[in-house]
Design a protein around this motif. Structure first.
Motif, PDB file in Angstrom:
ATOM      1  N   ILE A  97       0.840  -1.208   0.000  1.00 56.85           N
ATOM      2  CA  ILE A  97       0.000   0.000   0.000  1.00 56.85           C
ATOM      3  C   ILE A  97       0.871   1.252   0.000  1.00 56.85           C
ATOM      4  N   ASN A  98       1.905   1.267   0.836  1.00 53.25           N
ATOM      5  CA  ASN A  98       2.787   2.430   0.887  1.00 53.25           C
ATOM      6  C   ASN A  98       3.460   2.691  -0.458  1.00 53.25           C
ATOM      7  N   GLN A  99       3.885   1.640  -1.145  1.00 53.39           N
ATOM      8  CA  GLN A  99       4.501   1.816  -2.462  1.00 53.39           C
ATOM      9  C   GLN A  99       3.505   2.399  -3.456  1.00 53.39           C
ATOM     10  N   GLN A 100       2.266   1.970  -3.390  1.00 56.59           N
ATOM     11  CA  GLN A 100       1.257   2.462  -4.330  1.00 56.59           C
ATOM     12  C   GLN A 100       0.886   3.914  -4.053  1.00 56.59           C
ATOM     13  N   PHE A 101       0.917   4.329  -2.789  1.00 52.69           N
ATOM     14  CA  PHE A 101       0.688   5.743  -2.475  1.00 52.69           C
ATOM     15  C   PHE A 101       1.877   6.596  -2.900  1.00 52.69           C
ATOM     16  N   ALA A 102       3.081   6.056  -2.753  1.00 57.35           N
ATOM     17  CA  ALA A 102       4.287   6.818  -3.084  1.00 57.35           C
ATOM     18  C   ALA A 102       4.440   7.019  -4.591  1.00 57.35           C
ATOM     19  N   ASP A 103       4.001   6.032  -5.366  1.00 53.89           N
ATOM     20  CA  ASP A 103       4.159   6.108  -6.824  1.00 53.89           C
ATOM     21  C   ASP A 103       2.912   5.506  -7.478  1.00 53.89           C
ATOM     22  N   PRO A 104       2.037   6.337  -8.039  1.00 49.81           N
ATOM     23  CA  PRO A 104       0.784   5.849  -8.621  1.00 49.81           C
ATOM     24  C   PRO A 104       0.973   4.791  -9.714  1.00 49.81           C
ATOM     25  N   PHE A 105       2.142   4.750 -10.355  1.00 49.62           N
ATOM     26  CA  PHE A 105       2.375   3.723 -11.370  1.00 49.62           C
ATOM     27  C   PHE A 105       2.355   2.328 -10.754  1.00 49.62           C
ATOM     28  N   HIS A 106       2.643   2.241  -9.461  1.00 50.67           N
ATOM     29  CA  HIS A 106       2.600   0.937  -8.782  1.00 50.67           C
ATOM     30  C   HIS A 106       1.182   0.367  -8.755  1.00 50.67           C
ATOM     31  N   VAL A 107       0.181   1.225  -8.761  1.00 52.27           N
ATOM     32  CA  VAL A 107      -1.208   0.750  -8.827  1.00 52.27           C
ATOM     33  C   VAL A 107      -1.419   0.012 -10.143  1.00 52.27           C
ATOM     34  N   THR A 108      -0.911   0.579 -11.230  1.00 52.56           N
ATOM     35  CA  THR A 108      -1.013  -0.063 -12.542  1.00 52.56           C
ATOM     36  C   THR A 108      -0.297  -1.406 -12.539  1.00 52.56           C
ATOM     37  N   LEU A 109       0.909  -1.431 -11.962  1.00 49.31           N
ATOM     38  CA  LEU A 109       1.668  -2.687 -11.900  1.00 49.31           C
ATOM     39  C   LEU A 109       0.921  -3.747 -11.098  1.00 49.31           C
ATOM     40  N   PHE A 110       0.333  -3.340  -9.975  1.00 51.62           N
ATOM     41  CA  PHE A 110      -0.428  -4.273  -9.148  1.00 51.62           C
ATOM     42  C   PHE A 110      -1.632  -4.820  -9.907  1.00 51.62           C
ATOM     43  N   ARG A 111      -2.367  -3.941 -10.568  1.00 46.66           N
ATOM     44  CA  ARG A 111      -3.568  -4.378 -11.300  1.00 46.66           C
ATOM     45  C   ARG A 111      -3.221  -5.277 -12.478  1.00 46.66           C
ATOM     46  N   ARG A 112      -2.074  -5.055 -13.068  1.00 43.30           N
ATOM     47  CA  ARG A 112      -1.660  -5.864 -14.211  1.00 43.30           C
ATOM     48  C   ARG A 112      -1.393  -7.319 -13.800  1.00 43.30           C
ATOM     49  N   ASP A 113      -0.719  -7.512 -12.667  1.00 43.05           N
ATOM     50  CA  ASP A 113      -0.398  -8.866 -12.211  1.00 43.05           C
ATOM     51  C   ASP A 113      -0.152  -8.833 -10.693  1.00 43.05           C
ATOM     52  N   PRO A 114      -1.219  -8.960  -9.887  1.00 42.37           N
ATOM     53  CA  PRO A 114      -1.080  -8.826  -8.434  1.00 42.37           C
ATOM     54  C   PRO A 114      -0.065  -9.793  -7.814  1.00 42.37           C
ATOM     55  N   GLN A 115      -0.073 -11.036  -8.257  1.00 39.45           N
ATOM     56  CA  GLN A 115       0.846 -12.013  -7.670  1.00 39.45           C
ATOM     57  C   GLN A 115       2.303 -11.633  -7.967  1.00 39.45           C
ATOM     58  N   ARG A 116       2.570 -11.285  -9.184  1.00 40.13           N
ATOM     59  CA  ARG A 116       3.933 -10.887  -9.564  1.00 40.13           C
ATOM     60  C   ARG A 116       4.359  -9.629  -8.804  1.00 40.13           C
TER      61      ARG A 116
END
Length: 81
Positions: free
Chosen positions: A33-52
């Protein structure tokens, strides 16, 4: 480590379960969660492949990387390497 009593076995199982199941999971969640708040691109990475994403987050900064325990008496533990 010599575990002889049922109480010792239960204690070790409870410690392991709490450490891996509760502390590790909540620490991993907080880091993601902290990484996704720090860099919004991490939200895209998470949605693309959550397990990875979770694997890579833990590779970069592992969950619960240390522990301190108190032994009942002074114990010598020779380490190799």
């Amino acid at each position: 480590l010599n575990i002889t009593s049922v109480d010792d076995q239960i204690t070790h199982i409870a410690d392991g379960t709490s450490f891996a199941g509760l502390l590790g999971t909540s620490d991993m969640t907080e880091k993601c969660i902290n990484q996704q708040f720090a860099d919004p691109f991490h939200v895209t990475l998470f949605r693309r492949d959550p397990q990875r994403y979770l694997y890579e987050t833990m590779r970069y900064d592992g969950a619960v990387t240390d522990i301190t325990s108190l032994l009942p008496k002074e114990t010598r533990m020779p380490l190799e390497g």
